[in-house]
Design a protein around this motif. Structure first.
Motif, PDB file in Angstrom:
ATOM      1  N   ILE A 135      -0.820 -19.042  -3.193  1.00  0.00           N
ATOM      2  CA  ILE A 135      -1.555 -18.294  -4.214  1.00  0.00           C
ATOM      3  C   ILE A 135      -1.045 -16.855  -4.191  1.00  0.00           C
ATOM      4  CG2 ILE A 135      -3.643 -19.684  -4.419  1.00  0.00           C
ATOM      5  CD1 ILE A 135      -4.965 -17.995  -2.324  1.00  0.00           C
ATOM      6  N   THR A 136      -1.032 -16.218  -5.350  1.00  0.00           N
ATOM      7  CA  THR A 136      -0.404 -14.900  -5.448  1.00  0.00           C
ATOM      8  C   THR A 136      -1.398 -13.764  -5.238  1.00  0.00           C
ATOM      9  OG1 THR A 136      -0.572 -15.137  -7.853  1.00  0.00           O
ATOM     10  CG2 THR A 136       1.554 -15.652  -6.854  1.00  0.00           C
ATOM     11  N   ILE A 137      -1.658 -12.998  -6.250  1.00  0.00           N
ATOM     12  CA  ILE A 137      -2.441 -11.758  -6.115  1.00  0.00           C
ATOM     13  C   ILE A 137      -3.792 -12.005  -5.436  1.00  0.00           C
ATOM     14  CG2 ILE A 137      -3.677  -9.971  -7.413  1.00  0.00           C
ATOM     15  CD1 ILE A 137      -1.483 -10.077  -9.482  1.00  0.00           C
ATOM     16  N   GLN A 138      -4.039 -11.237  -4.374  1.00  0.00           N
ATOM     17  CA  GLN A 138      -5.334 -11.276  -3.701  1.00  0.00           C
ATOM     18  C   GLN A 138      -5.753  -9.842  -3.419  1.00  0.00           C
ATOM     19  OE1 GLN A 138      -7.129 -14.063  -3.314  1.00  0.00           O
ATOM     20  NE2 GLN A 138      -5.435 -15.067  -4.368  1.00  0.00           N
ATOM     21  N   ARG A 139      -6.817  -9.402  -4.064  1.00  0.00           N
ATOM     22  CA  ARG A 139      -7.303  -8.035  -3.875  1.00  0.00           C
ATOM     23  C   ARG A 139      -8.387  -8.031  -2.794  1.00  0.00           C
ATOM     24  NH1 ARG A 139      -6.469  -9.174  -9.019  1.00  0.00           N
ATOM     25  NH2 ARG A 139      -8.610  -9.909  -9.235  1.00  0.00           N
ATOM     26  N   MET A 140      -8.053  -8.615  -1.649  1.00  0.00           N
ATOM     27  CA  MET A 140      -9.024  -8.742  -0.567  1.00  0.00           C
ATOM     28  C   MET A 140      -8.717  -7.724   0.529  1.00  0.00           C
ATOM     29  SD  MET A 140      -7.485 -12.323   0.958  1.00  0.00           S
ATOM     30  CE  MET A 140      -8.912 -12.655   1.944  1.00  0.00           C
ATOM     31  N   CYS A 141      -9.688  -7.495   1.394  1.00  0.00           N
ATOM     32  CA  CYS A 141      -9.532  -6.500   2.459  1.00  0.00           C
ATOM     33  C   CYS A 141      -8.274  -6.754   3.295  1.00  0.00           C
ATOM     34  CB  CYS A 141     -10.762  -6.505   3.370  1.00  0.00           C
ATOM     35  SG  CYS A 141     -12.259  -5.855   2.572  1.00  0.00           S
ATOM     36  N   GLU A 158       0.230 -13.560 -13.041  1.00  0.00           N
ATOM     37  CA  GLU A 158       0.230 -13.598 -11.572  1.00  0.00           C
ATOM     38  C   GLU A 158      -1.163 -13.940 -11.039  1.00  0.00           C
ATOM     39  OE1 GLU A 158       2.336 -10.659  -9.245  1.00  0.00           O
ATOM     40  OE2 GLU A 158       3.231  -9.889 -11.087  1.00  0.00           O
ATOM     41  N   GLU A 159      -2.171 -13.370 -11.651  1.00  0.00           N
ATOM     42  CA  GLU A 159      -3.560 -13.616 -11.226  1.00  0.00           C
ATOM     43  C   GLU A 159      -3.893 -15.103 -11.261  1.00  0.00           C
ATOM     44  OE1 GLU A 159      -7.599 -12.907 -10.178  1.00  0.00           O
ATOM     45  OE2 GLU A 159      -5.911 -11.525 -10.100  1.00  0.00           O
ATOM     46  N   ASN A 162      -2.177 -17.021   0.784  1.00  0.00           N
ATOM     47  CA  ASN A 162      -1.480 -15.920   0.121  1.00  0.00           C
ATOM     48  C   ASN A 162      -0.180 -15.587   0.857  1.00  0.00           C
ATOM     49  OD1 ASN A 162      -1.624 -12.447   0.127  1.00  0.00           O
ATOM     50  ND2 ASN A 162      -1.275 -13.562  -1.758  1.00  0.00           N
ATOM     51  N   LYS A 163      -0.245 -15.510   2.184  1.00  0.00           N
ATOM     52  CA  LYS A 163       0.956 -15.210   2.983  1.00  0.00           C
ATOM     53  C   LYS A 163       2.015 -16.298   2.825  1.00  0.00           C
ATOM     54  CE  LYS A 163       0.789 -13.740   7.241  1.00  0.00           C
ATOM     55  NZ  LYS A 163       0.349 -13.569   8.644  1.00  0.00           N
ATOM     56  N   ALA A 164       1.565 -17.546   2.650  1.00  0.00           N
ATOM     57  CA  ALA A 164       2.495 -18.665   2.497  1.00  0.00           C
ATOM     58  C   ALA A 164       3.043 -18.765   1.072  1.00  0.00           C
ATOM     59  CB  ALA A 164       1.804 -19.967   2.887  1.00  0.00           C
ATOM     60  N   GLY A 165       2.521 -17.934   0.156  1.00  0.00           N
ATOM     61  CA  GLY A 165       3.001 -17.934  -1.220  1.00  0.00           C
ATOM     62  C   GLY A 165       2.406 -19.028  -2.090  1.00  0.00           C
TER      63      GLY A 165
END
Length: 200
Positions: free
Chosen positions: A156-162, A68-69, A151-154
């Protein structure tokens, strides 16, 4: 809709210029990563896996998370892990919480390569360091918004952002972290946070 690579559109629309500029930067990233991977007789994704393992916690160092990353299939990641195991750069550990999966860790040799390779982007970072502080803040703020929307549009997947974290709040255009119980300046917003908790 015209392409940003159409010069007539590119030269009249700032969004197209930004897209092409980002494409040039991604090309520089690819060139530097290829150079690092060739030096170590590894593929670019194998180098990226080693770097990821160096800086992330055990629960993220599993094939399913890595796929996923890096937006790749589990089979592709498993193939890379097999090569890294054969070269004795990584090792497998049993996963106490899930007997069907395993944790991947670096060997001493793998750690040495990861530590050296982690600096492959230095040539991209150096020009940024010469920019004025306000300009750097503006670039970061803009890029964070673009990453969040992708990310919201799909795309890119995993985002460990604020912006994707349950601890994050934005009131009156002010950033606040409930975990730290503190306001955050724009330059303090994180792209990859170890305490990140996905919004439910």
């Amino acid at each position: 809709m015209k392409s940003p690579f159409d010069l007539n559109q590119q030269n009249t629309k700032i969004e197209s210029k930004i897209v092409v500029a980002l494409e040039r930067i991604s090309e520089a990233f690819r060139v530097l990563l290829w150079s690092e991977s060739k030096e170590n007789s590894l593929s670019p994704i194998q180098i990226q896996i080693l770097i990821f393992l160096l800086f992330h916690s055990e629960e993220k160092c599993k094939v399913s998370y890595l796929s996923e990353e890096f937006n790749m299939t589990k089979a592709t990641i498993s193939d890379s892990i097999r090569v890294l195991l054969k070269k004795e750069l990584v090792q497998k550990f049993s996963n106490p919480s899930d007997t069907r999966s395993y944790i991947i860790g670096l060997t001493n040799q793998g750690k040495q390569i990861a530590e050296k390779s982690a600096n492959f982007t230095l040539n991209i970072e150096q020009p940024l360091s010469s920019l004025p502080e306000n300009q750097k803040k503006d670039i970061l703020a803009g890029l964070l918004k673009v990453i969040y929307q992708l990310n919201k549009a799909g795309v890119i997947t995993i985002q460990r952002m604020c912006f994707t974290c349950s601890y994050y709040q934005n009131e009156n255009n002010e950033h606040f972290c409930k975990l730290l119980q503190s306001k955050l300046a724009s330059k303090e917003l994180r792209i990859d946070c170890p305490e990140h908790e996905f919004k439910s």
